[in-house]
Structures are given as structure tokens and as C-alpha cells.
Design a protein around this motif. Sequence first.
Motif, PDB file in Angstrom:
ATOM      1  N   GLY A 133      42.882 -87.755 -41.459  1.00  0.00           N
ATOM      2  CA  GLY A 133      44.148 -88.288 -41.975  1.00  0.00           C
ATOM      3  C   GLY A 133      44.313 -88.208 -43.484  1.00  0.00           C
ATOM      4  O   GLY A 133      45.288 -88.726 -44.023  1.00  0.00           O
ATOM      5  N   ASN A 134      43.352 -87.564 -44.171  1.00  0.00           N
ATOM      6  CA  ASN A 134      43.473 -87.414 -45.619  1.00  0.00           C
ATOM      7  C   ASN A 134      44.230 -86.134 -45.954  1.00  0.00           C
ATOM      8  O   ASN A 134      44.339 -85.226 -45.133  1.00  0.00           O
ATOM      9  CB  ASN A 134      42.079 -87.290 -46.259  1.00  0.00           C
ATOM     10  N   THR A 135      44.674 -86.026 -47.198  1.00  0.00           N
ATOM     11  CA  THR A 135      45.126 -84.741 -47.717  1.00  0.00           C
ATOM     12  C   THR A 135      44.038 -84.226 -48.650  1.00  0.00           C
ATOM     13  O   THR A 135      43.177 -84.988 -49.102  1.00  0.00           O
ATOM     14  CB  THR A 135      46.481 -84.870 -48.432  1.00  0.00           C
ATOM     15  N   LEU A 136      44.051 -82.924 -48.905  1.00  0.00           N
ATOM     16  CA  LEU A 136      42.914 -82.299 -49.594  1.00  0.00           C
ATOM     17  C   LEU A 136      43.387 -81.304 -50.647  1.00  0.00           C
ATOM     18  O   LEU A 136      44.263 -80.478 -50.382  1.00  0.00           O
ATOM     19  CB  LEU A 136      42.038 -81.558 -48.572  1.00  0.00           C
ATOM     20  N   ILE A 137      42.752 -81.408 -51.818  1.00  0.00           N
ATOM     21  CA  ILE A 137      42.945 -80.377 -52.847  1.00  0.00           C
ATOM     22  C   ILE A 137      41.630 -79.624 -52.955  1.00  0.00           C
ATOM     23  O   ILE A 137      40.588 -80.227 -53.243  1.00  0.00           O
ATOM     24  CB  ILE A 137      43.319 -81.024 -54.192  1.00  0.00           C
ATOM     25  N   LEU A 138      41.668 -78.337 -52.658  1.00  0.00           N
ATOM     26  CA  LEU A 138      40.428 -77.564 -52.623  1.00  0.00           C
ATOM     27  C   LEU A 138      40.383 -76.593 -53.795  1.00  0.00           C
ATOM     28  O   LEU A 138      41.340 -75.870 -54.038  1.00  0.00           O
ATOM     29  CB  LEU A 138      40.348 -76.802 -51.298  1.00  0.00           C
ATOM     30  N   LYS A 139      39.238 -76.629 -54.510  1.00  0.00           N
ATOM     31  CA  LYS A 139      39.023 -75.636 -55.566  1.00  0.00           C
ATOM     32  C   LYS A 139      37.918 -74.696 -55.116  1.00  0.00           C
ATOM     33  O   LYS A 139      36.742 -75.054 -55.102  1.00  0.00           O
ATOM     34  CB  LYS A 139      38.609 -76.291 -56.888  1.00  0.00           C
ATOM     35  N   PRO A 140      38.286 -73.475 -54.699  1.00  0.00           N
ATOM     36  CA  PRO A 140      37.224 -72.536 -54.327  1.00  0.00           C
ATOM     37  C   PRO A 140      36.487 -72.075 -55.578  1.00  0.00           C
ATOM     38  O   PRO A 140      36.942 -72.323 -56.699  1.00  0.00           O
ATOM     39  CB  PRO A 140      37.991 -71.361 -53.696  1.00  0.00           C
ATOM     40  N   SER A 141      35.368 -71.387 -55.389  1.00  0.00           N
ATOM     41  CA  SER A 141      34.677 -70.814 -56.548  1.00  0.00           C
ATOM     42  C   SER A 141      35.600 -69.806 -57.209  1.00  0.00           C
ATOM     43  O   SER A 141      36.269 -69.023 -56.534  1.00  0.00           O
ATOM     44  CB  SER A 141      33.387 -70.127 -56.109  1.00  0.00           C
ATOM     45  N   GLU A 142      35.614 -69.809 -58.529  1.00  0.00           N
ATOM     46  CA  GLU A 142      36.444 -68.843 -59.273  1.00  0.00           C
ATOM     47  C   GLU A 142      35.898 -67.432 -59.099  1.00  0.00           C
ATOM     48  O   GLU A 142      36.529 -66.460 -59.480  1.00  0.00           O
ATOM     49  CB  GLU A 142      36.505 -69.230 -60.758  1.00  0.00           C
ATOM     50  N   ARG A 143      34.703 -67.321 -58.472  1.00  0.00           N
ATOM     51  CA  ARG A 143      34.123 -65.992 -58.310  1.00  0.00           C
ATOM     52  C   ARG A 143      34.548 -65.315 -57.001  1.00  0.00           C
ATOM     53  O   ARG A 143      34.388 -64.123 -56.842  1.00  0.00           O
ATOM     54  CB  ARG A 143      32.602 -66.095 -58.386  1.00  0.00           C
ATOM     55  N   ASP A 144      35.077 -66.101 -56.040  1.00  0.00           N
ATOM     56  CA  ASP A 144      35.515 -65.487 -54.774  1.00  0.00           C
ATOM     57  C   ASP A 144      36.480 -66.400 -53.993  1.00  0.00           C
ATOM     58  O   ASP A 144      36.170 -66.860 -52.896  1.00  0.00           O
ATOM     59  CB  ASP A 144      34.302 -65.094 -53.887  1.00  0.00           C
ATOM     60  N   PRO A 145      37.663 -66.637 -54.563  1.00  0.00           N
ATOM     61  CA  PRO A 145      38.602 -67.562 -53.911  1.00  0.00           C
ATOM     62  C   PRO A 145      39.448 -66.932 -52.801  1.00  0.00           C
ATOM     63  O   PRO A 145      40.233 -67.626 -52.162  1.00  0.00           O
ATOM     64  CB  PRO A 145      39.507 -67.989 -55.079  1.00  0.00           C
ATOM     65  N   GLY A 146      39.300 -65.611 -52.583  1.00  0.00           N
ATOM     66  CA  GLY A 146      40.204 -64.906 -51.655  1.00  0.00           C
ATOM     67  C   GLY A 146      40.144 -65.446 -50.238  1.00  0.00           C
ATOM     68  O   GLY A 146      41.177 -65.559 -49.558  1.00  0.00           O
ATOM     69  N   CYS A 147      38.951 -65.794 -49.788  1.00  0.00           N
ATOM     70  CA  CYS A 147      38.799 -66.284 -48.418  1.00  0.00           C
ATOM     71  C   CYS A 147      39.538 -67.620 -48.250  1.00  0.00           C
ATOM     72  O   CYS A 147      40.212 -67.847 -47.231  1.00  0.00           O
ATOM     73  CB  CYS A 147      37.312 -66.431 -48.124  1.00  0.00           C
ATOM     74  N   ALA A 148      39.437 -68.486 -49.252  1.00  0.00           N
ATOM     75  CA  ALA A 148      40.130 -69.782 -49.174  1.00  0.00           C
ATOM     76  C   ALA A 148      41.638 -69.570 -49.126  1.00  0.00           C
ATOM     77  O   ALA A 148      42.369 -70.330 -48.474  1.00  0.00           O
ATOM     78  CB  ALA A 148      39.752 -70.662 -50.365  1.00  0.00           C
ATOM     79  N   ILE A 149      42.116 -68.526 -49.809  1.00  0.00           N
ATOM     80  CA  ILE A 149      43.560 -68.267 -49.811  1.00  0.00           C
ATOM     81  C   ILE A 149      44.013 -67.772 -48.432  1.00  0.00           C
ATOM     82  O   ILE A 149      45.103 -68.136 -47.963  1.00  0.00           O
ATOM     83  CB  ILE A 149      43.915 -67.296 -50.963  1.00  0.00           C
ATOM     84  N   ILE A 150      43.166 -66.986 -47.763  1.00  0.00           N
ATOM     85  CA  ILE A 150      43.531 -66.599 -46.379  1.00  0.00           C
ATOM     86  C   ILE A 150      43.493 -67.839 -45.475  1.00  0.00           C
ATOM     87  O   ILE A 150      44.371 -68.031 -44.636  1.00  0.00           O
ATOM     88  CB  ILE A 150      42.587 -65.497 -45.839  1.00  0.00           C
ATOM     89  N   LEU A 151      42.500 -68.693 -45.680  1.00  0.00           N
ATOM     90  CA  LEU A 151      42.456 -69.938 -44.884  1.00  0.00           C
ATOM     91  C   LEU A 151      43.731 -70.751 -45.111  1.00  0.00           C
ATOM     92  O   LEU A 151      44.257 -71.379 -44.186  1.00  0.00           O
ATOM     93  CB  LEU A 151      41.220 -70.771 -45.247  1.00  0.00           C
ATOM     94  N   ALA A 152      44.237 -70.714 -46.340  1.00  0.00           N
ATOM     95  CA  ALA A 152      45.485 -71.444 -46.641  1.00  0.00           C
ATOM     96  C   ALA A 152      46.628 -70.892 -45.793  1.00  0.00           C
ATOM     97  O   ALA A 152      47.450 -71.658 -45.263  1.00  0.00           O
ATOM     98  CB  ALA A 152      45.814 -71.329 -48.125  1.00  0.00           C
ATOM     99  N   GLU A 153      46.681 -69.590 -45.684  1.00  0.00           N
ATOM    100  CA  GLU A 153      47.734 -68.986 -44.850  1.00  0.00           C
ATOM    101  C   GLU A 153      47.600 -69.483 -43.399  1.00  0.00           C
ATOM    102  O   GLU A 153      48.594 -69.781 -42.731  1.00  0.00           O
ATOM    103  CB  GLU A 153      47.598 -67.467 -44.902  1.00  0.00           C
ATOM    104  N   LEU A 154      46.365 -69.636 -42.939  1.00  0.00           N
ATOM    105  CA  LEU A 154      46.146 -70.100 -41.562  1.00  0.00           C
ATOM    106  C   LEU A 154      46.508 -71.587 -41.424  1.00  0.00           C
ATOM    107  O   LEU A 154      47.000 -72.019 -40.384  1.00  0.00           O
ATOM    108  CB  LEU A 154      44.699 -69.842 -41.133  1.00  0.00           C
ATOM    109  N   VAL A 155      46.275 -72.336 -42.479  1.00  0.00           N
ATOM    110  CA  VAL A 155      46.686 -73.747 -42.529  1.00  0.00           C
ATOM    111  C   VAL A 155      48.203 -73.830 -42.312  1.00  0.00           C
ATOM    112  O   VAL A 155      48.703 -74.616 -41.496  1.00  0.00           O
ATOM    113  CB  VAL A 155      46.295 -74.367 -43.894  1.00  0.00           C
ATOM    114  N   GLN A 156      48.915 -72.975 -43.040  1.00  0.00           N
ATOM    115  CA  GLN A 156      50.382 -72.963 -42.952  1.00  0.00           C
ATOM    116  C   GLN A 156      50.817 -72.568 -41.532  1.00  0.00           C
ATOM    117  O   GLN A 156      51.651 -73.233 -40.914  1.00  0.00           O
ATOM    118  CB  GLN A 156      50.881 -71.952 -43.983  1.00  0.00           C
ATOM    119  N   LYS A 157      50.179 -71.508 -40.988  1.00  0.00           N
ATOM    120  CA  LYS A 157      50.579 -71.024 -39.660  1.00  0.00           C
ATOM    121  C   LYS A 157      50.211 -72.012 -38.559  1.00  0.00           C
ATOM    122  O   LYS A 157      50.873 -72.075 -37.527  1.00  0.00           O
ATOM    123  CB  LYS A 157      49.922 -69.674 -39.371  1.00  0.00           C
ATOM    124  N   ALA A 158      49.130 -72.772 -38.770  1.00  0.00           N
ATOM    125  CA  ALA A 158      48.689 -73.726 -37.741  1.00  0.00           C
ATOM    126  C   ALA A 158      49.643 -74.910 -37.644  1.00  0.00           C
ATOM    127  O   ALA A 158      49.607 -75.660 -36.668  1.00  0.00           O
ATOM    128  CB  ALA A 158      47.279 -74.216 -38.058  1.00  0.00           C
TER     129      ALA A 158
END
Length: 522
Positions: free
Chosen positions: A189-214
Motif C-alpha cells: 500500500g505504499n508508493t515508491l520513488i526508485l533511483k536505479p544505479s546511474e550506471r545502468d538505469p535502462g532496465c528500471a525504465i522498462i520495468l516502469a513501462e510494465l508498471v504503467q501497462k499493469a
Amino acid sequence: RPAAADAVAAAPAYPTTHEKIEKVGNTPYFLDNKFVQSTTDKFIDLPDPATNNLVTRVPQMTDEEMKAAVASAEKAFKGWRDMTVLARQQIMFRFVQLIKDNMDRLAASITLEQGKTFADAKGDVLRGLQVAEAACGAPELLKGEVLEVAKDMETRTYREPLGVTAAICPFNFPAMIPLWCIPIATITGNTLILKPSERDPGCAIILAELVQKAGFPPGVVNIIHGAHRTVDFILDEPAIKAISFVGGNKAGEYIFSRGSANGKRVQANLGAKNHAAVLPDANKNHFLNSVVGAAFGAAGQRCMALSTLVMVGETKEWLSEVADRARDLQVNGGFEAGADLGPVISPQSKQRIEHLISTAEKEGATILLDGRGKVPSKYPNGNWVSPTIISNVTTDMTCYKEEIFGPVLVCLNVDTIDEAIDLINKNEYGNGTAIFTRSGATAETFRRNIEAGQIGINVPIPVPLPMFSFTGNKASVAGGGASTFYGKPGINFYTQLKTVTAMWSGADAVAKKASVHMPTLQ
Ligand code: NAD
């Protein structure tokens, strides 16, 4: 809020080769279920570790943008908390399916930005996916307790979300660590602000797209980018109630103390130096494959890598066979068929690893297998370190004392299992350890006496499945490991217990004098 015109449609597609990208873009951040380009003028270049060609630029977001992410998460909290747990569960079911459907795409982004092989990158996604699957059991996990204290009195507990939470992630598991946090933080029931590693954030950004689609409502998961300044923003932002951190000791100890001093809950998993003890009665073939896989897989950049081998008695004779199998591993670009390990994350990391190998030479150890200077012909500019084995190591050497975080196995000799236990226990870290033996009694002695959080008995990388919890120990966790990731302790971290004691007979009380004694509920 940033202008809607800046929003881009979706996370970028990822190529499945290491070829030079002609038109390099900037990584978007994710706010209110939209992908947005930062207005900052400060970016961090992100090179492909196999070629050092530029893949993307990661924004160091402005304060205004980060504040907007917090405001969005605060705004989303009430509606998300009030949604039924069954509705949240349905969203999580869809998220799970979308991760499965996008497995290759997620893995490709990891291979490109982080360097690990495509097969290993799928393992990274899978271990995170399992946490999302376990989170679907939240209706059971979120149940409170009730006790009928007396015939007219009962006490009940509720688990309530904390509010806005944050996660700060390392580079080495770009899918698994964000997925230790997104499912558990949100299903509770929480909301979340996620900071991926600045060295490889691409995967988290795809997960974000899946968050939106879910179907997660806007603002339940926001993704922000940056490095230390972004971390300081998270640490000092009053609206953020809890922080999950995974990474090295320097950052982790700082984050734990500053976050805690600001009154936040902080869970922090830190560095490691995982030892394997091998006994003469072990199945030799199983041991050889296990130690070589766990020392050199992912180029040794796993927090549960078996980086330190403690050979008991005559098992020291097996070392040449460890070296033979390590020599056979193929070091190559992660998309290449047959690649066993890819490059290390950066030129600086390669330099640091090579420096630690040279200190071992200077301090009197033997470089049994030297992985320096070997370069796959197709990728002359990558950050290559091949499997390296250092033998005759003693505990006072620099290569033993420091976490190397590369494909380097340091090997020590002892005569007895008691000496092995003593040596392992004296090490400051306590993330994981493994023993290779066929004796149940020896394994049990080891299990009982060893001071490490996760023990493998003939299992080289004993990362617990998500119905358990990730239980590091000693300097591998901040705050004494009181709060661990996923499993029941993970649910506990992201929820506040509320206890209600109710007595209905009192509603009809007729006595005229108040009782001033402490109620004892006897
Ligand atoms: P890191 O500590 O350099 O970075 C982790 C995060 O902290 C990043 O998001 C980074 O931006 C931030 N950060 C880094 N330095 C900072 C500082 N001085 N102040 C504020 N923020 C800072 O770690 P890494 O190199 O990305 O990851 C590798 C480390 O993570 C290894 O030590 C490994 O053992 C550890 N790790 C531990 C676990 C575990 O569960 N114990 C799992 C994975 C990785």
C-alpha cells in the motif's frame, strides 16, 4: 511539473548487439506513469562496458523535478492505500505476466548497459520476478492477528503502509534489486520513488513501462535519476518515510546513518567477501563446477559471488583443476553465443581489480591464473578481466581484506574444519558462505558455528527464495541486519503495526468513580 510535451511514449527499445548506436538519446525519468526528459544540463555518460561506446546519457535531475516526483507519490498514496488489497493483487498478477512477456527485452538492456551475458541477465530478471510472484500472496501476508483477551475484550493488529518510500539501487543487478523493492513496497500500500544505479538505469525504465501497462495508478511508482546529490535529496526529504538501499559499504553506511538520523526506516544491504570451505570428502566434480561458476559468473560482480576459497587439508591439490576449468571459460561480449562472462562495469573498475591482483603479487601470493591483459578480438575497447586465481593467500594481504568485485578467486589453505570456521568468522563481512562436504555432521558443525547470514551446503550461491528473506550478517548489512529484504521481514519493513484493544462491556458501565491504576488486563 515538467511540460507534458516533454513526455515520450515508452521506454526505449534495446538492441541485442554491441554495435555502435548512431543516435544516442538521454534516459527518461518516469513520473505519473509518463516518461519525461529531464531539463537538467548535467548528464552522466553511460558506455557499453564491452565497447565503451556511448549507450545513453543519464540525467542528474533538478531539485524541482525530484520534488515533483515526491509530490506525485504523496498524491497517489491515499487512493492506492484505500484500494482493496485484492485490487492491488490483480495489478501485481498483471505485472508478473508482463515481466515474463518482456524477459528478453529486460535482459537485453542489462547486457548492453551492465555487461553480463544475456543468459545471466535473464537469471537477474527471473530472481526479481520471483519476488513479484511472492508479493501476489499479500492478502495472506498482510493479515493481522487477533486475540480474545477476555470474554468481552479483544486485541487486534493491523498492518498499515508507511506512505512514500524510496529505493536506491546498485549497478550489479539492474532487474533483481528494483524488483526486491517495487513489488513489496507497493503491494503493502505504499508508493515508491526508485533511483536505479546511474550506471545502468535502462532496465528500471522498462520495468516502469510494465508498471504503467499493469495498471498501477499514476504516481505509485516514480523513477528518478542521478548520483550522490539525488541520494542526498532522498535522505533529506521529509515526505519519504523509508529507504531501501543495496550497494557498497561506503555509500550504505552513510545512507543508513543520515537516513536514520532524519527519522526514516532504513534497510541497507552492503558488500561481501564470501568464503567457500571445501573438505576432502566433497564430491570433487560438483565442487569444481560450483566454485568456478560462483567465482567467475557475472565477472564476479555479484554480492553473493564465492570470491574466497578455503581449502581444507589435501583439497589444496585440487586447485590446478579449478584453474583448468576457469581457463576454459569464454570471456566475450554478453550477446555472443557461448560467452561465459562479460566485461566488468567500467575502466576504473578494471583498473582497481588489476591493481588488487598486483598487490597480491607484491605481498607474496602466487598468481596461479592471470586474467590481466586478455582481450576478446571483436571487442578491443571493453573492460576485460579474465578469470584470475590467486593462491597462497594469507589473511593480512590486501587482496583478502578488500572486496574485489571482479572475476578473481583468492585461495587460502588450512588443515582442519575448525581452522576454516575460525578464519571465516574473523572476516568482517558475513553475507554468504558455502561448505562442500558429504558429511552431514561436518555440515551441521559448520552451520552452527559460522557467522554468516546465508549458508550453502553444497550450494555455491545460497540466495534465499522470496518466501524466505535475504539475511546478510556483520558488515554486509547496516544496523545489524534488523531489517532484511523481501519475505515476511520485507512486509514488516514496509508496514507499520497498529494494535487495537476493544472492550464492549464498558460501553454500558455504571460506576461513578474513575479507576486511576494502570490497566493490567489480567
Ligand atoms: P555503490 O554503493 O557504489 O552504489 C549503490 C547506489 O548508491 C547507487 O545508486 C549510487 O548512485 C549510490 N551511491 C554510490 N556512492 C554514493 C555516495 N558516496 N553517496 C551517496 N550515494 C552513493 O554500489 P555499486 O558499485 O553500484 O554496487 C556494488 C556493491 O553493491 C558491492 O559492494 C556489492 O557487494 C553490493 N551489493 C550488495 C548486495 C547485498 O544484497 N548485500 C546486493 C548487490 C550488490
